[in-house]
Design an enzyme around this catalytic site. Structure first.
Site, short mmCIF file in Angstrom:
data_model
loop_
_atom_site.label_atom_id
_atom_site.label_comp_id
_atom_site.label_asym_id
_atom_site.label_seq_id
_atom_site.Cartn_x
_atom_site.Cartn_y
_atom_site.Cartn_z
N LEU A 127 37.12 39.92 42.45
CA LEU A 127 38.06 38.78 42.34
C LEU A 127 39.51 39.28 42.34
CD1 LEU A 127 36.19 36.65 39.64
CD2 LEU A 127 36.06 36.51 42.12
N SER A 128 39.64 40.56 42.59
CA SER A 128 40.93 41.19 42.77
C SER A 128 41.84 41.16 41.55
CB SER A 128 41.64 40.59 43.98
OG SER A 128 42.35 41.62 44.59
N SER A 130 42.92 43.78 40.41
CA SER A 130 43.93 44.82 40.68
C SER A 130 45.16 44.22 41.37
CB SER A 130 43.33 45.96 41.51
OG SER A 130 42.85 45.50 42.74
N ASP A 174 44.51 40.52 49.56
CA ASP A 174 44.40 40.25 48.12
C ASP A 174 45.77 39.93 47.53
OD1 ASP A 174 41.79 40.89 48.46
OD2 ASP A 174 41.87 42.83 47.43
P1 ADP Z 1 38.89 44.14 41.34
O1 ADP Z 1 40.25 44.17 41.91
O2 ADP Z 1 37.86 43.59 42.25
O3 ADP Z 1 38.82 43.46 40.00
P2 ADP Z 1 39.37 46.97 41.19
O4 ADP Z 1 38.49 48.13 40.97
O5 ADP Z 1 40.20 46.96 42.42
O6 ADP Z 1 38.45 45.66 41.12
O7 ADP Z 1 40.35 46.79 39.98
C1 ADP Z 1 39.83 46.82 38.66
C2 ADP Z 1 40.70 47.72 37.82
O8 ADP Z 1 41.92 47.01 37.45
C3 ADP Z 1 40.08 48.10 36.50
O9 ADP Z 1 39.26 49.24 36.63
C4 ADP Z 1 41.30 48.38 35.65
O10 ADP Z 1 41.83 49.66 35.93
C5 ADP Z 1 42.30 47.35 36.15
N1 ADP Z 1 42.24 46.14 35.32
C6 ADP Z 1 41.85 44.91 35.69
N2 ADP Z 1 41.93 44.04 34.67
C7 ADP Z 1 42.40 44.73 33.60
C8 ADP Z 1 42.69 44.40 32.24
N3 ADP Z 1 42.51 43.17 31.76
N4 ADP Z 1 43.15 45.39 31.45
C9 ADP Z 1 43.32 46.63 31.92
N5 ADP Z 1 43.06 47.02 33.18
C10 ADP Z 1 42.60 46.08 34.03
MG MG Z 2 40.85 45.39 43.61
#
Ligand code: ADP
Ligand code: MG
Length: 396
Positions: A127-128, A130, A174
């Site tokens: 769901l992005s 990041s 994204d």
């Molecule tokens: P997606 O973008 O699909 O959720 P990604 O692997 O690209 O997956 O990004 C996830 C990463 O973003 C996590 O591993 C973490 O490093 C960071 N992240 C996302 N949400 C949070 C949060 N609430 N607190 C801290 N880090 C977060």
């Molecule tokens: Mg991502």
């Protein structure tokens, strides 16, 4: 739900920094209805921002140190803005340093700040979250320091932060969705020209439901970059034979088949998927506009089949979730969504079947994998925005 998240983030900020936060930025997660792995291959994609967000509370700091607190993880990063020592690239910190680095490259001057963020976007679920971190942070600094960045510049800063710091060579979709999403609308983005078209989503007796497999196989980042490389190799070979083809957008399946024997099997499969998926997107957009949900559903299934068999970015959990919809008459289509190897599937389902379907698939999935299955309703919401402190009391 978001109201509470915003209030808690704001209160936490006050407790930690002994000052009120000046701005609150809401940065959403996104869906991609169809058009997977083609944003970096010049295709079009059908995006939407959802009502799950990262909330940022931010103020200028009156010390010579900046601090960022990841409230959900209980982690804090404090640093001096102009310190040139090597920066950590792992985890959430990499996204923040990545954005700061991009601002520096553009010689945009900021001062020290304090920031807290907290989120209800499930991490690593496609769901992005990041992009929500990168673009939300870029947006927050733009507001706090009046940097006069355009929305598109914030998008590019977010994308480059992910490319250069986090090391994922993602396309633009994204970050673009995160900033340009509109409530109740699907955004068709041509990733080649960045032309956009908004369509008010009306699904009548159907709805979109996300099923979160709860897995994130670690392969994702390296495989993502591999796929990019394989596509670039494939396109170079196609161009050699057909110089008029300058992007996958104007390459036909027929042309690809003509040079099949000269391509490595894997490269051929990747290219075939890309060409077919690029062609599915306008068909899906047309089906949406005509409210032809059967057609839309079939395209979702075809997309999943291609992602699994040709692009090879699915996994057993995602395949299980999609396969379990085949015999459900109320489900018209489903596919894995996002980079792959885990995360969510997106399902087009008749509203009156939804409850029974979710119960049934949850039982089956948990029995098979022993992993809790969470589902989310897709409610399309606005892209990243700044909310006034007075609005917190009334936000939903
Ligand atoms: P997606 O973008 O699909 O959720 P990604 O692997 O690209 O997956 O990004 C996830 C990463 O973003 C996590 O591993 C973490 O490093 C960071 N992240 C996302 N949400 C949070 C949060 N609430 N607190 C801290 N880090 C977060
Ligand atoms: Mg991502």
């Amino acid at each position: 739900m978001n109201k509470r998240l915003i209030r808690e983030t704001s209160t936490f900020f006050k407790e930690k920094f002994n000052q009120a936060s000046s701005y609150h930025i809401l940065s959403p997660g996104r869906i991609n209805l169809i058009g997977e792995h083609i944003d970096y291959n010049d295709g079009s994609v059908l995006l939407g921002t959802i009502d799950k967000i990262v909330c940022f509370a931010i103020s200028k700091s009156n010390t010579d140190v900046s601090s960022i607190i990841a409230k959900d993880l209980g982690e804090r990063l404090s640093f001096r803005l102009h310190d040139n020592s090597p920066k950590e690239k792992d985890g959430w910190i990499g996204y923040f340093y990545g954005v700061l680095d991009e601002l520096k490259k553009r010689t945009l001057r900021i001062e020290n700040f304090n920031l807290v963020f907290s989120s209800n976007i499930p991490m690593g679920s496609g769901l992005s979250s990041s992009a929500a971190l990168e673009c939300g942070f870029g947006f927050a600094l733009n507001v706090l320091f009046d940097l006069k960045l355009t929305k598109l510049e914030i998008v590019k800063i977010g994308q480059q932060a992910e490319n250069n710091f986090a090391g994922v060579k993602c396309g633009i979709m994204d970050q673009f969705a995160n900033i340009f999403g509109q409530k109740n609308h699907i955004l068709k983005l041509n990733c080649h020209t960045l032309e956009t078209e908004y369509h008010r989503l009306q699904l009548d007796e159907y709805s979109l439901v996300l099923l979160n497999s709860g897995v994130k196989h670690t392969l994702l980042d390296s495989s993502y970059n591999n796929r990019r490389e394989e596509c670039a190799q494939g396109l170079a070979a196609i161009k050699k034979h057909f110089p008029q083809v300058n992007t996958f957008r104007n390459c036909t399946e027929n042309q690809l088949y003509q040079i099949e024997n000269e391509l490595e099997k894997t490269i051929f499969k990747r290219c075939l998927y890309v060409i077919q998926e690029i062609n599915r997107v306008p068909q899906a957009f047309d089906a949406l506009k005509k409210r032809d949900y059967d057609k839309l559903g079939k395209l979702l299934y075809k997309s999943h089949k291609g992602l699994n068999e040709l692009y090879e970015v699915s996994c057993s959990e995602l395949n299980f979730l999609v396969a379990h919809t085949f015999d459900e008459s109320g489900v018209l289509g489903a596919r894995m969504m996002g980079g792959g190897f885990g995360g969510c599937t997106i399902n087009l389902i008749r509203k009156d079947c939804e409850t029974a379907f979710k119960t049934k698939i949850k039982i089956a999935y948990e029995k098979e994998f022993n992993i809790p299955l969470h589902s989310y309703q897709v409610n399309l919401s606005n892209g990243t925005s700044c909310i006034q402190v007075e609005q917190i009391a009334t936000s939903s």
